[in-house]
Design an enzyme around this catalytic site. Structure first.
Site, PDB file in Angstrom:
ATOM      1  N   SER A 141       9.211  -3.044   3.063  1.00  0.00           N
ATOM      2  CA  SER A 141       8.916  -4.002   1.998  1.00  0.00           C
ATOM      3  C   SER A 141       9.224  -3.358   0.653  1.00  0.00           C
ATOM      4  O   SER A 141      10.358  -2.972   0.394  1.00  0.00           O
ATOM      5  CB  SER A 141       7.463  -4.475   2.102  1.00  0.00           C
ATOM      6  OG  SER A 141       7.237  -5.592   1.294  1.00  0.00           O
TER       7      SER A 141
ATOM      8  N   HIS B 197       6.915 -11.047   8.141  1.00  0.00           N
ATOM      9  CA  HIS B 197       7.003  -9.816   7.353  1.00  0.00           C
ATOM     10  C   HIS B 197       6.445  -8.625   8.134  1.00  0.00           C
ATOM     11  O   HIS B 197       6.768  -7.476   7.825  1.00  0.00           O
ATOM     12  CB  HIS B 197       6.251  -9.995   6.038  1.00  0.00           C
ATOM     13  CG  HIS B 197       6.578  -8.958   5.016  1.00  0.00           C
ATOM     14  ND1 HIS B 197       7.871  -8.679   4.615  1.00  0.00           N
ATOM     15  CD2 HIS B 197       5.783  -8.098   4.314  1.00  0.00           C
ATOM     16  CE1 HIS B 197       7.858  -7.715   3.708  1.00  0.00           C
ATOM     17  NE2 HIS B 197       6.610  -7.349   3.512  1.00  0.00           N
TER      18      HIS B 197
END
Length: 690
Positions: A550, A665
């Site tokens: 991320s 995610h």
């Protein structure tokens, strides 16, 4: 003003058109585009064929899967009233089961579970790859819950009302279509909700900007609108704060990444609380609203310092009056990493030099007093769960080679005992942990933990992996390596956990020294740690790798584009990489408080200096990078990783790319997917660094 806005919009349009003409890989931003998915398929095939043939792949996969599926895992509690709820996955429950047992049964150490919802069975019935995302219960009996389910693991969820006693979704009960948002019970027949209510109700960040009160038996579209933010806000949310038998309907208006207005819906009107927008609220106890400061705050000529935890008389605050008490003032080496409440006590997890200590606070006669708990040293503590009905709670402890242990505790007695520990998945007696500091470019000392074999040879040949994040005021604390231990330490590797600026390890200023125009500090911190390991002769660039996901994916993307000489392996997971377009992709606009706005020339001037996608050059000796992503990631767009791979491949650079078709995610939805990802990554690292 109107003409100025029209001109600005036109200019932004020109900017986007010009950029589209320059970017040859925009087609890879079409998440489910036929051509894009063909690209993904081909890249996945090549990566899996190569890395699954490595000699350690199958061993890492099998041992990782055994850990993920282990019946010896800790069933972490979510306590609601007299029951403990838990979500559990193993080899027989690939997508998991949501279950509960009596609190008394759980604390006995031999819980008797009853399954409430089988996600595998539901997925088969609906022909949808459901991923459980949580549930919010009806206070105080918790016999109904609003259950959140994602299609494939993204942040957007379908929300449906569930009857605990009947173990089924309620026909004609509350139900919300797929959207980013949420729903919390005010009472049995009333919810406070956020969702995509139709055209114009979402922000440019992709989150709801309206909060409504929804009555049972009415249509969602007819729910009462109680708040509406601007389209340029990050988003809005609603929840219920409880303080004993009192409840307050609260609205959060996310102005930017790190500033939020807090409003209370009271007697059919909104009251905006007069507290700093950048402060973080931590709930209400004994009529005291807990507020953690992210900047200095001056009230009545008295200044409360950044990082301080305060409490304010809540009923007086609703009237516009400020009665303030100081709970805790961290020093320059510490920060508050967790605040939770029990029925009568306040729990504060204080981080000092990146190790945790737990304190119990009491509010008596208008003042706060504290007691330190004699918890284990030199590791990370996390408050696992608390219960509004008692002072009993659960907390966990772990460090890099000490298995996670869950404790039961009583805040009123300042006592605790071991509930359950993970088994040792690798022989920790062979390893040692050291904490060092590296000197960054501007002289700042950057701490890092290193796990190595005892008596590790300092001959510059040890395969060494640095894991780092450095952003969003998130503290990177020591955690039990479990699968990384068997995949890396037991294969001869050295593991390093780096605490870079941008995180929260030393409070808000540590974070603020790594955002926007100061972002290069974070990357210099990583280079300092890497060079420190080389100077200690632990490793050398040939044997040094770095991994992040991320924001950490951006970090390692910058690492290999700025300092390709330092690393021979890069693991770049669910990353941000195209920093010119990041604010136009999915939730990207919500992070401009962290990175800046690339559409503003002055801010793009510093962003462009590190944007990995824009700093790729031909003829550079880059390491062969491993990129990981997920098709169903609706937070960080998979286009970042896809475009970077395509651009590098076109320049003649070899890359490895694996995009899971679900998982969001988090990257994976099932234990098998997690084991495969682990095996691919560590096979790559062993291939490159040994």
């Amino acid at each position: 003003m109107k003409n100025y806005i029209l001109i600005l919009v036109a200019l932004l349009g020109i900017t986007q058109i010009t950029q589209a003409q320059e970017d040859n890989y925009l087609w890879l931003e079409e998440v489910d585009g036929e051509k894009a998915l063909e690209f993904v398929k081909n890249q996945n095939k090549a990566t899996v064929e190569k890395l699954s043939a490595e000699k350690d792949y199958q061993d890492i996969y099998d041992r990782s899967l055994a850990i993920y599926n282990s019946k010896e895992k800790i069933a972490y509690p979510n306590v609601y009233g007299n029951y403990v709820f838990n979500f559990w996955k193993d080899k027989n429950h690939v997508r998991g089961i949501w279950r509960r047992c009596l609190l008394e049964s759980y604390t006995s150490g031999n819980p008797v579970w009853e399954t409430l919802l089988d996600i595998d069975a539901l997925s088969k019935k609906d022909d949808i790859k459901w991923v459980y995302k949580g549930a919010r219960g009806l206070y105080p009996d918790f016999n109904r819950f609003m259950v959140e389910l994602s299609k494939g693991g993204g942040d957007a969820v379908v929300i449906k009302e569930f009857d605990i006693n009947k173990k089924e979704f309620i026909e004609n009960g509350f139900s919300m279509d797929e959207s980013k948002g949420g729903a919390s019970y005010i009472d049995k027949n009333t919810l406070i909700v956020t969702s995509d209510f139709g055209e114009g109700t979402m922000t440019t960040s992709g989150y709801p900007r309206q909060v409504k009160i929804w009555k049972r038996g009415t249509l969602l579209k007819d729910a009462q609108l109680i708040f509406e933010g601007n389209s340029t806000d990050v988003g809005a949310g609603g929840s219920v704060f409880r303080d004993g038998d009192k409840a307050f309907n609260v609205i959060y208006r996310g102005l930017t990444t790190f500033s939020t207005q807090l409003l209370v819906w009271n007697n059919n009107k909104l009251i905006q609380l007069d507290i700093p927008d950048d402060a973080e609220t931590r709930g209400i106890i004994n009529n005291q609203l807990l507020v953690q400061l992210k900047s200095d705050w001056t009230v009545n000529a008295k200044t409360y310092k950044i990082g301080t935890l305060l409490s304010l008389n809540f009923t007086e605050l609703l009237k516009g009056n400020k009665e303030i008490e100081v709970v805790l003032v961290p020093n320059e080496f510490s920060s508050i990493s967790g605040v939770r409440k029990t029925k009568n006590k306040l729990l504060v997890n204080l981080l000092t030099n990146v190790t945790s200590n737990l304190f119990i606070y009491s509010f008596n006669n208008g003042k706060w007093s504290d007691q330190k708990m004699n918890t284990p040293d030199l590791g990370a503590i996390y408050i696992a769960d608390t219960n509004d009905f008692t002072d009993q709670f659960f907390f966990g402890f772990e460090n890099l080679i000490t298995p996670s242990t869950l404790y039961t505790a009583d805040a009123s007695k300042n006592t605790f005992k071991v509930y359950k520990s993970l088994p040792e998945y690798f022989d920790a007696s062979k390893y040692e942990i050291n904490q060092y500091k590296a000197t960054s470019k501007d002289g700042t000392m950057i701490p890092y933990f290193m796990v190595s074999a005892k008596g590790v040879k300092k001959d510059s040949s040890n395969p060494t992996l640095v894991y780092a994040y450095g952003g969003f005021e998130i503290s990177l604390l020591p955690y039990y390596l479990s699968t990384d231990g068997i995949a890396w330490l037991d294969k001869g590797g050295v593991y390093v956990l780096a605490n870079l600026r941008g995180g929260g390890e030393f409070g808000p200023k540590w974070h603020q020294d790594g955002i926007k125009e100061k972002r290069q500090n974070v990357y210099d911190d990583l280079f300092a740690v890497s060079e420190g390991l080389i100077a200690k002769k632990i490793t050398s660039p040939k044997h040094l790798g770095v991994m992040g996901g991320s924001n950490g994916g951006l970090l390692v993307g910058v690492a290999f584009t700025q300092r390709p000489d330092l690393y021979n392996a890069i693991v770049c997971e669910v990353p941000l990489l195209d920093m010119k377009r990041y604010n136009k992709l999915l939730a990207g606009a919500s992070w401009m408080g962290e990175f800046g706005n690339p559409d503003i020339a002055e801010e793009w001037e510093y962003i462009k200096k590190y944007s990995p996608y824009h700093n790729l050059k031909e003829g550079v000796d880059y390491p062969e990078v491993f990129f990981g992503s997920s098709t169903r990631d609706d937070r960080v767009h998979p286009g970042h990783a896809r475009k970077m791979v395509a651009k590098m491949n076109a320049m003649g650079y070899k890359t490895y790319y694996y995009e899971n078709t679900e998982g969001g995610h988090a990257g994976s939805s099932t234990n098998e997917q997690s084991a495969k990802s682990n095996a691919l990554i560590f096979s790559y690292l062993l291939m490159k660094l040994k």
